[in-house]
Design a protein around this motif. Sequence first.
Motif, PDB file in Angstrom:
ATOM      1  N   ARG A   7       0.834  -1.206   0.000  1.00 28.20           N
ATOM      2  CA  ARG A   7       0.000   0.000   0.000  1.00 28.20           C
ATOM      3  C   ARG A   7       0.868   1.255   0.000  1.00 28.20           C
ATOM      4  O   ARG A   7       0.600   2.209  -0.738  1.00 28.20           O
ATOM      5  N   MET A   8       1.915   1.266   0.830  1.00 35.56           N
ATOM      6  CA  MET A   8       2.781   2.443   0.893  1.00 35.56           C
ATOM      7  C   MET A   8       3.517   2.653  -0.432  1.00 35.56           C
ATOM      8  O   MET A   8       3.746   3.785  -0.859  1.00 35.56           O
ATOM      9  N   ARG A   9       3.867   1.558  -1.083  1.00 36.79           N
ATOM     10  CA  ARG A   9       4.527   1.679  -2.384  1.00 36.79           C
ATOM     11  C   ARG A   9       3.587   2.322  -3.403  1.00 36.79           C
ATOM     12  O   ARG A   9       3.985   3.207  -4.165  1.00 36.79           O
ATOM     13  N   VAL A  10       2.321   1.885  -3.393  1.00 33.24           N
ATOM     14  CA  VAL A  10       1.339   2.458  -4.312  1.00 33.24           C
ATOM     15  C   VAL A  10       1.092   3.928  -3.972  1.00 33.24           C
ATOM     16  O   VAL A  10       0.997   4.779  -4.865  1.00 33.24           O
ATOM     17  N   CYS A  11       1.000   4.241  -2.678  1.00 35.00           N
ATOM     18  CA  CYS A  11       0.816   5.640  -2.264  1.00 35.00           C
ATOM     19  C   CYS A  11       1.962   6.511  -2.764  1.00 35.00           C
ATOM     20  O   CYS A  11       1.757   7.645  -3.203  1.00 35.00           O
ATOM     21  N   ALA A  12       3.163   5.968  -2.687  1.00 39.61           N
ATOM     22  CA  ALA A  12       4.325   6.729  -3.146  1.00 39.61           C
ATOM     23  C   ALA A  12       4.258   6.978  -4.648  1.00 39.61           C
ATOM     24  O   ALA A  12       4.594   8.070  -5.126  1.00 39.61           O
ATOM     25  N   GLU A  13       3.812   5.982  -5.402  1.00 40.99           N
ATOM     26  CA  GLU A  13       3.681   6.164  -6.845  1.00 40.99           C
ATOM     27  C   GLU A  13       2.610   7.205  -7.164  1.00 40.99           C
ATOM     28  O   GLU A  13       2.771   8.023  -8.078  1.00 40.99           O
ATOM     29  N   ILE A  14       1.505   7.176  -6.405  1.00 41.70           N
ATOM     30  CA  ILE A  14       0.448   8.173  -6.593  1.00 41.70           C
ATOM     31  C   ILE A  14       0.991   9.570  -6.302  1.00 41.70           C
ATOM     32  O   ILE A  14       0.693  10.538  -7.017  1.00 41.70           O
ATOM     33  N   ALA A  15       1.807   9.672  -5.253  1.00 42.60           N
ATOM     34  CA  ALA A  15       2.384  10.972  -4.896  1.00 42.60           C
ATOM     35  C   ALA A  15       3.275  11.502  -6.011  1.00 42.60           C
ATOM     36  O   ALA A  15       3.297  12.710  -6.285  1.00 42.60           O
ATOM     37  N   GLU A  16       4.001  10.613  -6.664  1.00 44.83           N
ATOM     38  CA  GLU A  16       4.856  11.041  -7.773  1.00 44.83           C
ATOM     39  C   GLU A  16       4.015  11.608  -8.919  1.00 44.83           C
ATOM     40  O   GLU A  16       4.381  12.607  -9.541  1.00 44.83           O
ATOM     41  N   ARG A  65       1.683  11.334   5.262  1.00 40.55           N
ATOM     42  CA  ARG A  65       3.057  11.763   5.542  1.00 40.55           C
ATOM     43  C   ARG A  65       3.976  11.428   4.373  1.00 40.55           C
ATOM     44  O   ARG A  65       4.781  12.253   3.929  1.00 40.55           O
ATOM     45  N   LEU A  66       3.834  10.188   3.853  1.00 40.29           N
ATOM     46  CA  LEU A  66       4.681   9.749   2.755  1.00 40.29           C
ATOM     47  C   LEU A  66       4.414  10.568   1.495  1.00 40.29           C
ATOM     48  O   LEU A  66       5.346  11.025   0.824  1.00 40.29           O
ATOM     49  N   GLU A  67       3.132  10.775   1.181  1.00 44.08           N
ATOM     50  CA  GLU A  67       2.793  11.551  -0.012  1.00 44.08           C
ATOM     51  C   GLU A  67       3.315  12.979   0.097  1.00 44.08           C
ATOM     52  O   GLU A  67       3.882  13.524  -0.854  1.00 44.08           O
ATOM     53  N   ALA A  68       3.126  13.594   1.260  1.00 48.41           N
ATOM     54  CA  ALA A  68       3.579  14.974   1.443  1.00 48.41           C
ATOM     55  C   ALA A  68       5.092  15.073   1.300  1.00 48.41           C
ATOM     56  O   ALA A  68       5.616  16.019   0.696  1.00 48.41           O
ATOM     57  N   ALA A  69       5.805  14.083   1.850  1.00 52.50           N
ATOM     58  CA  ALA A  69       7.268  14.107   1.776  1.00 52.50           C
ATOM     59  C   ALA A  69       7.746  13.989   0.333  1.00 52.50           C
ATOM     60  O   ALA A  69       8.695  14.667  -0.082  1.00 52.50           O
ATOM     61  N   ILE A  70       7.091  13.133  -0.447  1.00 55.44           N
ATOM     62  CA  ILE A  70       7.494  12.962  -1.848  1.00 55.44           C
ATOM     63  C   ILE A  70       7.154  14.206  -2.659  1.00 55.44           C
ATOM     64  O   ILE A  70       7.962  14.696  -3.457  1.00 55.44           O
TER      65      ILE A  70
END
Length: 242
Positions: A7-16, A65-70
């Motif tokens: 899930r966190m990996r997918v969230c990170a891709e969405i953030a990108e 948090r992860l999305e905002a950081a990316i």
Amino acid sequence: MRVLAERMRVCAEIAEVKAASGVSMMQPNRLAHVRDRMLAQGRAAGLSESFVHQIVSVITEESCRLEAAIIDGDEPLATDATRHSQIQAIDHIAIAVEDLETAVAELRDHYGFEVIERRSVEGEYSGMVSATMRAGGATFVVCQGTSERSNVSQYIAHRGQGVQHVALAVGDHTALLTDLRVAQADLLTGIIHAPGLDQTFTRRSTATGLQLEFISRTGGATGFEDDNVRELFESMERENVW
């Protein structure tokens, strides 16, 4: 844990994607919709609403948090982070030689390596004999082609004896392969499956001269399988690579 990591990996891709498109991280209406849906599913499953609310809140907070950081440029790209976390160690190094027995004798007599497995495999055109040798935590797979058409022989003809490929032990093979494809890595094969053993090979890099293998083992598997080696040979034969 694997589901949460995915899930966190997918969230990170969405953030990108959001960062590239100029979309804001927070979308309150969407967040409320997801929370309500999770609470409803929890009730249907007979779970305490407060328990589900706590879980959803923790996951949501970390996702935000992860999305905002990316988006703010403070977090590495998801694909980089995932690839790095999946690579665990060097599983083995394959060495192409002209004379297998001479190489085995040198590694055994001078450097203390022991033969733990011998193998002879034939593809449609290619063939090789090999010896897997180990000393401490280091493993070499020493390979000799059985004909001039063998990809091992072709490698030696073009590059001389030496390291033919480096195999990297990985964790979640499927997740790694997904990220390699997203990163447009030059893959020769998909996942080659065998009991307790999954392998993926790249083409030889023009930048480093290396071919990489990604390997994951389960159930205590330590050796190799003829079918896997044969499938690799056939892939190399089809594309005329070595």
